[in-house]
Scaffold this active site. Structure first.
Site, PDB file in Angstrom:
ATOM      1  N   PHE A 140       2.480  25.168   6.810  1.00 44.50           N
ATOM      2  CA  PHE A 140       2.548  25.116   8.272  1.00 44.50           C
ATOM      3  C   PHE A 140       2.631  23.653   8.691  1.00 44.50           C
ATOM      4  CE2 PHE A 140       1.094  24.898  12.610  1.00 44.50           C
ATOM      5  CZ  PHE A 140       1.812  25.937  13.192  1.00 44.50           C
ATOM      6  N   ASP A 225       1.138  16.078   4.548  1.00 47.16           N
ATOM      7  CA  ASP A 225       0.692  16.533   5.864  1.00 47.16           C
ATOM      8  C   ASP A 225      -0.813  16.764   5.770  1.00 47.16           C
ATOM      9  OD1 ASP A 225      -0.127  18.048   8.015  1.00 47.16           O
ATOM     10  OD2 ASP A 225       1.654  19.317   8.060  1.00 47.16           O
ATOM     11  N   LYS A 254      -5.426  16.591  14.141  1.00 48.39           N
ATOM     12  CA  LYS A 254      -6.603  17.370  14.542  1.00 48.39           C
ATOM     13  C   LYS A 254      -7.903  16.586  14.750  1.00 48.39           C
ATOM     14  CE  LYS A 254      -5.002  21.743  12.597  1.00 48.39           C
ATOM     15  NZ  LYS A 254      -5.137  22.660  13.733  1.00 48.39           N
TER      16      LYS A 254
END
Ligand SMILES: Cc1ncc(COP(=O)(O)O)c(C=O)c1O
Length: 400
Positions: A140, A225, A254
Site C-alpha cells: 500500500f 516506504d 504518519k
C-alpha cells in the site's frame, strides 16, 4: 462534542462524501493511550490513529512546541527560508544514512515525490529512459493516481482507470520474480519493509539484502516506504535498519508530527540531483508548526529510547499472543510483526472478534479480513498489553 453516535452518522451522511467505512465509535477526546467517546466511555487505543500518534495523544511537550511556534509564525510559504525546516531536516537525517529532505503533507505525497524524483533522476542525471517503478503485491503506497497504481492491491484501483503508465507489481518476497522484472526501463524498486495494510507481512532480511544488491548492480534506486514502519515503531528508528540497508530514498509520514499532517521524502545527495528549483513543490510542505512539532517528536523518540521500548514491548506482546494461540488451537494461525507493529492472523474472518474487542474497550484494526492489526502508541504499557491479551483470550474462548 456531545452528539450521540446515531446523530453524527445521520449528519455525516448529509454532508460528507462516502469515502470511509467508519467504525461504530465517535472519539470526543484523547490522552496518552486512552480514547474517550462522547458519553465519556474510555477505550484503550491500540491503533494510534493508524501508526500516527506514536507518543500518545495530547503529549504535553508537543502541545507546548505547537503553541510556541503558532504564536511566532504559522505560515509564509516555501518562497522564503525557514529555519524550522532546517532544524527538522538536520535531526531527521541524523537518524539514517540519507542526506537530503523534501517535506510534504502525507504519505501518498511523500511516495509521489519519490516516484517523481526517481523518474527525473534517471532522465536528467543518468540520461536514461528508465521510468518504471516496481512494487510488491499486497503493498500500500497511497491514494494519488501514481501511488495507487504502485499499490499492489486491486481494490484501491477499482473505477479509476486509465492509470498512469510505468508501474509493475511482482509477487511478495519472490526474489527471482523481481530479478526477472528489473529491466533497462526500471527506475526504482519501492517496498515496505513490513507491509501494513497488506496484513503486517515482514520481508526477510535476506530478501531485502538481495534486493539492495540487485538495485546496486543494475543502477536502480532502492526506495523504502516507511510511512507506517518508521519513527521507532518497528523497534529501530527505521525498519530498514534491522537489515542494515542503505536505501537511496526513504518516505515517511504518519508518526512524523504525531498527528499533524506531514510527510517527508529523504534521499541521498546523488538521488537529490534529480530535483532542481521548480521541479517539485507543495504550498504547506515543511510549515513552521509541523516542522517544530516533528523536531520535538524526533527528540523525544531518541531521548526516551522509544524504539527500544517498542522492541521489548513488541517481544513481550508476541509472547502473550502466542500463549493465547497455544490455548486456542486452530483459532490463531500466526502471530507476527516487529516492535509494536503486530499482526494476529485468525483462521476465520475476524469481524466478530474485532467487534467483541471494541465492545470490551479495545481499539484496533482488522486488515485483510483475518488479521487483527495492533499499532499502539509506543508509550503503551505492559499492563495495557496484558489486559488486551486477556480480553482476546476471553473472546476467542466464546468463539466457535
Ligand atoms: C505504507 C504506507 N504508505 C503510504 C500510505 C499513504 O499515506 P497517506 O494516507 O498519509 O497518504 C500509507 C497509509 O496507510 C501506508 O501505510
Amino acid at each position: 462534542m456531545t452528539s450521540s453516535l446515531e446523530l453524527l452518522q445521520e449528519r455525516e451522511q448529509r454532508v460528507l462524501c462516502r469515502t470511509y467505512g467508519r467504525y461504530p465509535l465517535a472519539v470526543a477526546s484523547a490522552s496518552g493511550c486512552t480514547l474517550v467517546d462522547p458519553d465519556g466511555r474510555e477505550y484503550l487505543d491500540l491503533l494510534a490513529g493508524i501508526a500516527v500518534c506514536n507518543l500518545g495523544h495530547s503529549h504535553p511537550e508537543l502541545l507546548a512546541a505547537m503553541r510556541d511556534q503558532a504564536e511566532r509564525l504559522i505560515h509564509v510559504s516555501n518562497l522564503f527560508y525557514q529555519e524550522e525546516q532546517l532544524i527538522l531536516a538536520e535531526k531527521l537525517l541524523a537518524t539514517c544514512s540519507l542526506d537530503k529532505a523534501f517535506f510534504c503533507n502525507s504519505g501518498a505525497e511523500a511516495n509521489e515525490a519519490a516516484i517523481k524524483l526517481a523518474r527525473r533522476y534517471m532522465r536528467k542525471v543518468k540520461g536514461r529512459e528508465a521510468y518504471e517503478v516496481i512494487s510488491l503485491a499486497g503493498s500500500f503506497h497511497g491514494r494519488t493516481l501514481a501511488t495507487l497504481t504502485a499499490t499492489g492491491q486491486d481494490k484501491v484501483k477499482d473505477g479509476f482507470a486509465p492509470l498512469p503508465e510505468g508501474f509493475l507489481t511482482v509477487p511478495f518476497g519472490d526474489f527471482s520474480a523481481l530479478e526477472r522484472a528489473v529491466s533497462g526501463k526500471t527506475a526504482a524498486v519501492l517496498l515496505e519493509i513490513i507491509q501494513g495494510e497488506g496484513g503486517v507481512r515482514p520481508l526477510t532480511d535476506d530478501y531485502l539484502a538481495a534486493v539492495q544488491e540487485l538495485c546496486r548492480e543494475r543502477g536502480v534506486l532502492l526506495m523504502v516506504d516507511e510511512v507506517q514502519t518508521g519513527m521507532g515503531r518497528s523497534g529501530r528508528f527505521w525498519a530498514h535498519q534491522h537489515a542494515g540497508l542503505r536505501p537511496d530514498v526513504l518516505t515517511t509520514s504518519k508518526a512524523l508530527a504525531n498527528g499533524l499532517p506531514m510527510g517527508a521524502m529523504l534521499c541521498t545527495d546523488e538521488a537529490a540531483l534529480g530535483f532542481e528549483p521548480g521541479s517539485h513543490a507543495t504550498t504547506f510542505g515543511g510549515g513552521p508548526v509541523v516542522s517544530m512539532v516533528a523536531a520535538k517528536v524526533v527528540d523525544i523518540l531518541l531521548r526516551d529510547d522509544l524504539p527500544g521500548r517498542a522492541a521489548s514491548l513488541g517481544d513481550l506482546a508476541q509472547g502473550l499472543f502466542r500463549q493465547v494461540q497455544a490455548a486456542h488451537p486452530g483459532k490463531i494461525v500466526d502471530v507476527r510483526g516487529r516492535g509494536l507493529m503486530l499482526g494476529i492472523e485468525l483462521s476465520f474472518p475476524g469481524q466478530d472478534v474485532w467487534r467483541g474487542l471494541l465492545e470490551a474497550g479495545f481499539v484496533l484494526n482488522l486488515t485483510q479480513d483475518r488479521v487483527l492489526r495492533l499499532l499502539p502508541p509506543l508509550v503503551v504499557t505492559e499492563a495495557d498489553l496484558r489486559r488486551f491479551s486477556q480480553a482476546l483470550a476471553e473472546i476467542l474462548e466464546k468463539t466457535t
